[in-house]
Design a protein around this motif. Sequence first.
Motif, short mmCIF file in Angstrom:
data_model
loop_
_atom_site.label_atom_id
_atom_site.label_comp_id
_atom_site.label_asym_id
_atom_site.label_seq_id
_atom_site.Cartn_x
_atom_site.Cartn_y
_atom_site.Cartn_z
N GLN A 153 -37.72 -30.46 -43.69
CA GLN A 153 -37.62 -30.88 -45.19
C GLN A 153 -36.67 -29.80 -45.98
O GLN A 153 -36.55 -28.70 -45.57
CB GLN A 153 -39.21 -30.72 -45.83
N PRO A 154 -36.41 -30.46 -47.09
CA PRO A 154 -35.47 -29.49 -47.92
C PRO A 154 -36.14 -28.49 -48.52
O PRO A 154 -37.51 -28.17 -48.71
CB PRO A 154 -35.21 -30.25 -49.09
N ALA A 155 -35.64 -27.02 -48.56
CA ALA A 155 -36.15 -25.82 -48.91
C ALA A 155 -37.09 -25.86 -50.11
O ALA A 155 -38.05 -25.28 -50.07
CB ALA A 155 -35.20 -24.84 -49.02
N ASP A 156 -36.55 -26.78 -51.02
CA ASP A 156 -37.39 -26.76 -52.29
C ASP A 156 -38.80 -27.58 -52.10
O ASP A 156 -39.85 -27.07 -52.93
CB ASP A 156 -36.55 -27.16 -53.52
N TYR A 157 -38.58 -28.51 -51.28
CA TYR A 157 -39.97 -29.30 -51.16
C TYR A 157 -40.87 -28.32 -50.22
O TYR A 157 -42.07 -28.13 -50.49
CB TYR A 157 -39.62 -30.29 -50.08
N GLN A 158 -40.28 -27.57 -49.37
CA GLN A 158 -41.28 -26.54 -48.86
C GLN A 158 -41.70 -25.58 -49.54
O GLN A 158 -42.85 -25.16 -49.17
CB GLN A 158 -40.21 -25.78 -47.31
N ALA A 159 -41.00 -24.96 -50.45
CA ALA A 159 -41.55 -23.91 -51.15
C ALA A 159 -42.43 -24.57 -52.33
O ALA A 159 -43.44 -23.81 -52.47
CB ALA A 159 -40.26 -23.40 -52.18
N ALA A 160 -42.24 -25.68 -52.62
CA ALA A 160 -43.31 -26.25 -53.58
C ALA A 160 -44.56 -26.56 -52.55
O ALA A 160 -45.68 -26.45 -53.30
CB ALA A 160 -43.10 -27.80 -54.03
N VAL A 161 -44.56 -27.23 -51.53
CA VAL A 161 -45.92 -27.24 -50.84
C VAL A 161 -46.57 -25.87 -50.52
O VAL A 161 -47.65 -25.76 -50.68
CB VAL A 161 -45.48 -28.12 -49.37
N ILE A 162 -45.81 -25.07 -50.07
CA ILE A 162 -46.40 -23.81 -49.85
C ILE A 162 -46.92 -23.07 -51.10
O ILE A 162 -48.11 -22.60 -51.10
CB ILE A 162 -45.45 -22.87 -49.15
N GLY A 163 -46.17 -23.14 -52.28
CA GLY A 163 -46.86 -22.96 -53.25
C GLY A 163 -46.65 -21.21 -53.59
O GLY A 163 -46.33 -20.58 -52.84
N GLU A 164 -47.44 -20.93 -54.78
CA GLU A 164 -47.37 -19.37 -54.89
C GLU A 164 -48.71 -18.82 -55.44
O GLU A 164 -48.94 -17.96 -56.20
CB GLU A 164 -46.47 -19.19 -56.22
N THR A 165 -49.83 -19.46 -54.97
CA THR A 165 -51.18 -19.24 -55.24
C THR A 165 -51.49 -17.75 -54.84
O THR A 165 -50.87 -17.34 -53.83
CB THR A 165 -52.19 -20.21 -54.67
N ALA A 166 -52.48 -17.08 -55.21
CA ALA A 166 -52.66 -15.72 -54.80
C ALA A 166 -53.37 -15.62 -53.62
O ALA A 166 -53.05 -14.70 -52.96
CB ALA A 166 -53.57 -15.15 -55.78
N VAL A 167 -53.92 -16.58 -53.33
CA VAL A 167 -54.61 -16.46 -51.90
C VAL A 167 -54.12 -17.74 -51.11
O VAL A 167 -53.90 -18.98 -51.60
CB VAL A 167 -56.06 -16.57 -52.01
N ARG A 168 -53.77 -17.83 -49.91
CA ARG A 168 -53.19 -18.63 -49.01
C ARG A 168 -54.21 -18.29 -47.75
O ARG A 168 -54.14 -17.72 -47.07
CB ARG A 168 -52.07 -18.85 -48.64
N VAL A 169 -54.81 -19.77 -47.17
CA VAL A 169 -55.45 -19.62 -46.13
C VAL A 169 -55.35 -20.89 -45.24
O VAL A 169 -54.86 -21.98 -45.76
CB VAL A 169 -57.07 -20.06 -46.44
N ALA A 170 -55.22 -20.84 -43.92
CA ALA A 170 -55.16 -21.83 -42.93
C ALA A 170 -56.41 -22.00 -42.11
O ALA A 170 -57.00 -21.10 -41.77
CB ALA A 170 -54.09 -21.53 -41.97
N VAL A 171 -56.52 -23.19 -41.89
CA VAL A 171 -57.84 -23.68 -41.05
C VAL A 171 -57.41 -24.51 -39.96
O VAL A 171 -56.90 -25.49 -40.06
CB VAL A 171 -59.07 -24.21 -41.85
N GLU A 172 -57.49 -23.65 -38.79
CA GLU A 172 -57.30 -24.72 -37.70
C GLU A 172 -58.14 -24.17 -36.37
O GLU A 172 -58.21 -23.02 -36.25
CB GLU A 172 -55.76 -24.68 -37.33
N ALA A 173 -58.74 -24.94 -35.80
CA ALA A 173 -59.74 -24.58 -34.38
C ALA A 173 -58.52 -24.21 -33.26
O ALA A 173 -58.68 -24.71 -32.13
CB ALA A 173 -60.56 -25.51 -34.08
N GLY A 174 -57.66 -23.32 -33.38
CA GLY A 174 -56.85 -22.72 -32.57
C GLY A 174 -56.46 -21.50 -33.00
O GLY A 174 -56.95 -21.01 -33.95
N VAL A 175 -55.39 -21.06 -32.30
CA VAL A 175 -55.23 -19.60 -32.63
C VAL A 175 -54.00 -19.51 -33.68
O VAL A 175 -53.55 -20.49 -34.11
CB VAL A 175 -54.23 -18.85 -31.23
N LYS A 176 -54.10 -18.42 -34.45
CA LYS A 176 -53.19 -18.21 -35.50
C LYS A 176 -51.56 -18.29 -35.37
O LYS A 176 -50.97 -18.72 -36.52
CB LYS A 176 -53.56 -16.87 -36.12
#
Lengths: 656, 656
Positions: free
Chosen positions: A586-609
């Motif tokens: 995806q374009p960089a600006d789309y990626q940046a918008a999805v990732i965002g700038e919140t104070a905390v970022r969490v990922a949840v996946e039942a696999g390794v990090k």
Amino acid sequence: MPAPLKIMADAIRVLSMDAVEKANSGHPGMPMGMADVATVLWSKFLKYDAADPAWPDRDRFVLSAGHGSMLLYSLLHLSGFKAMTMDQIKAFRQLGSATPGHPEYGHSPGVETTTGPLGQGLATSIGMAIAERHMAARFGADLVDHRTWVVAGDGCLMEGVSQEAIALAGRLKLSRLTVLWDDNRITIDGAVSLSDATDQLARFKAAGWAVKAIDGHDVGQIRRALAWATRQDKPTLIACRTQIGKGAATLEGHHDTHGKALGTQEIEATRAKLGWSHEPFVIPDEVYRPWRAAGRRGRKDRKAWEARLAASGQKADFERAVAGDLPAHAFEALDAFIAKAAAEKPAAATRQHSGAVLEQVFGQVREMVGGSADLTGSNNTYVKNTQVLDAPDYAGRYVNYGVREFGMAAAMNGMALHGGVIPYGGTFLVFSDYARPAIRLAALMGVRVIHVGTHDSIGLGEDGPTHQPVEHLASLRAMPNLNVFRPADAIETAECWKLALDAKTTPSIMALSRQKTPAVRGAPAGENLSARGAYQLAAAGHPAQVTIFATGTEVAIALAARDMLEADGVGARVISVPSFELFEQQPADYQAAVIGETAVRVAVEAGVKQGWERFIGEAGVFIGMSGFGASAPDKVLYPHFGITAEAVVSAVKAKL
Amino acid sequence: MPAPLKIMADAIRVLSMDAVEKANSGHPGMPMGMADVATVLWSKFLKYDAADPAWPDRDRFVLSAGHGSMLLYSLLHLSGFKAMTMDQIKAFRQLGSATPGHPEYGHSPGVETTTGPLGQGLATSIGMAIAERHMAARFGADLVDHRTWVVAGDGCLMEGVSQEAIALAGRLKLSRLTVLWDDNRITIDGAVSLSDATDQLARFKAAGWAVKAIDGHDVGQIRRALAWATRQDKPTLIACRTQIGKGAATLEGHHDTHGKALGTQEIEATRAKLGWSHEPFVIPDEVYRPWRAAGRRGRKDRKAWEARLAASGQKADFERAVAGDLPAHAFEALDAFIAKAAAEKPAAATRQHSGAVLEQVFGQVREMVGGSADLTGSNNTYVKNTQVLDAPDYAGRYVNYGVREFGMAAAMNGMALHGGVIPYGGTFLVFSDYARPAIRLAALMGVRVIHVGTHDSIGLGEDGPTHQPVEHLASLRAMPNLNVFRPADAIETAECWKLALDAKTTPSIMALSRQKTPAVRGAPAGENLSARGAYQLAAAGHPAQVTIFATGTEVAIALAARDMLEADGVGARVISVPSFELFEQQPADYQAAVIGETAVRVAVEAGVKQGWERFIGEAGVFIGMSGFGASAPDKVLYPHFGITAEAVVSAVKAKL
């Protein structure tokens, strides 16, 4: 050996040793040893027209012993494949040439598949032979009527995948398939007998093959054996007793000819022994003449075939199938399914959604041929009332691959390479490890095969850690040109299947759950959101302080965590990430918008990090696995491993 | 069936169906089908003493068809293995029990290996049988004289790895190995004939096995066949014709008994049919009595063996070998090698350093048994003058595994599990994919096997992308409990080998270069710096603005880039990262200090980026690969793919 055939074969020998010498790298022994067999095959039996390497009804020639690439390049050059110029031969093993160290699909017309990883050329060829029979059943012998010829070495036959392949070929009675075994009794470490004492003829016979042993340097025996092969009602093995490096002055039969240049002295002496007086990379007309005639042998057949195709009522369908294009209304039923899912929000395992998707699309896309490595009911790969692909008519569209994940994956590659078939096949995601070498070749070649990997996490429960993928999503995402999809619900599953079917030059693997999971998507946006790789599924209610990324069954956990956070006044967005690979495109600006700038970022996946840092950064929170799973019901395992909405919430709060 | 044997076998049947019913999950069909064969084996032939599951001279029993775990758990419970209480049977497939869904090594004494991934139990057993013969050759028949028995299903025999295993076993004439094939003609998808028509007896015979077919429910035939097996001079296959779910009231022979609970109605009817009146999980004394007698059968043998060991001059050596402890001076010669390397700074391929390390340590550590999947000269795995391990005396310490990466890896697992052997084996790193399922089992079981993966990047050059690892470091690092080492020079190679040999419960893989690379380490610090996983190799001269992380052959590139930056007045540190895994085990403050706080962080590795975010953060620079490699000399490929000191410098400068 009769004069014209002898100089034709010697031309292969000399080209091979000279090209390896020039590159100071490569494998002269095998091309020299199999030159006689290959010459007879390519000048008397192989159906091809050098002027049209893509003729769909050509015989397929697979050099499973891919290190002997100069055999194939010599054959292509001598018989007149335009792209295989002498300059390309001179550029053997150099950057950007049509003549890489091992044959690579797409680098040169006439190279039917990438080989080098041993055993896989043979296993891939089974898929080609299946596709041929299937296409013949679909379009008739007027349009599809060719054979698959494989040159395999001792290494190919020692690799386990060869057993999966020959057992499947024997079971399916693939009589259009012939393996020419370069029985030179030499491997890299020395004599084959150092590590093997298998009676290969008996072994193939036990798998349902017709077998024959010949002197691979005796033209009469070669001719008779190849003719014999075309008359059998089962796949055929011809053990060609050869001397590696045949023709070499002093090294004939020696394993030193296997994998390095012969050296100037040996080469000079070999020229003398062969009576070959020409300079390196100079081929006299008396050699080109019979070879070019061989390369033209199929022209008449091809023209007749073209006339039959032109006159056929199936022309458009055949051409579309061979081109790999989907029919115009491929996704009509599927789009209706998506609309229905948006309204009804069905909760089910994503493997069940996948099965439902197949029900919608399998009837529309006639080229799809499914199968499973003996886990049909678990993989939800079988579409009701589908006929099984089997002898004698092969019109069926479902292959019982048996417990052969690697053989299945390689056969799928062969089907896709043959053309006219879009193969998909299922096993448990954890057993993608068994198939991994073939998945890699699919990615490297850029062919459309679709792997269905169900039971995609500890959520499979009681079968335990041997069956629970933990590192698999990460390890598959590490592979270039492989789309790894992990859809969250019915709509995402449908979207991901569309993407996989549309990806003509990229293989896909669908990671699907065993366990039930709720619907997470509402009314479809009209856009295929999964095509973005990652997208905002739920916006924050309160000012966004937290972003939660998740895939598959963990998206529901992310949404639950979001609700809990929002209830506490903490704004949280949820991003569904069905495909890392598509997100990277995806374009960089789309990626940046999805990732965002919140104070905390969490990922949840039942696999390794591993890999998630891309989304959550160095300081992000990861809720997932750090070791192997365990045997217990899934309802016990998720809390046991701390993969819950509560765990997300408390990790977030610790960071705020 | 004679009365005591019948009730003994029925006890297995009932326990199996009841445990699966209670868990509402599992596979009753196989234990019920093989109950008769297993009862005869465990009560008349298997050499074991239930009171001492770790007795080194016990026979090994491997349930390759691991889904039939209740067969093994029933046998362990009935014959009196203390840890396998009835409470454990009742806790079948529950969290933390000794009775997980598939047998897991380490969860319960008597479980010799983890099985479930099909074919691997069989392939692992080959390694056990090799280790037995090797230990017998080393310590004599007084101390080592036992057999390996394997129960394998159709799935095991369909998996390709089974071919690698049986061919190797046949070649090595492993006469102490017997495979009991549960020939029930049923797979998950239905009849075996759906996907297979192999004549298995002929296939095994072709691989050099003695073969026999029996009725697996006829005690006389079972006894005679087992006795026959012990008299052969080659490995033996006994095809046991059975009915899956034997004894079930209405489902006998039906694939519905394979993988789910029978249901209360069928179970009740089965109890009636068998004449079994006892409640679930109640075993009457008349059943326990003969079973416990069976479990005590080996006690006299064991006591006699213990007396022989006590009297043996080899006692200390034998016990140390079996415990897996290294000898006291294991690394003496290697430490001298390190000191010499620090002084002489030899430039060579790290595979050559690895070969040199082996020369120093192989003589000191008698338990090491090496080998290669037919790439001995390339893998530098052979130590001069080592005898090959082969029939008839098996004292040799080098195995010619043939072109069988997966079979080799599984056999190595079996050797390590057997005890007394520390196996290492080589192939190209890229072909770790072929062996991956066995590497995973090693990691899951926690056994010390050492994989030598040479040709570890595009630096291998002309063989091209099929042979060039790109995603392999990442995909291997994703696997829990596997140490992935990528040393940079002679000293790091020696350090990493030490770590691998010391890691008694963790398998290792050494990624080693084909191409020459300079020495990067000076005088050794006395400490094994590689044990830190990552460490500062070069400090910044100027105030540090840049940190460059690298592994293996790219460390030299990092150092060159540092010099260029320093010359321009930019302070740059270099961190060598021989092992991600060991770095993760360091204290947080050490990790933070190594990663540092420079404005720019760069990683250089000729592989994919995945995983490096841990070191370089989200904004870091990665110099490496983003797709597959190419066929060309390594001197061409590194600049072609932009992996050079210049590229590092210009990327850094763009960030400063």
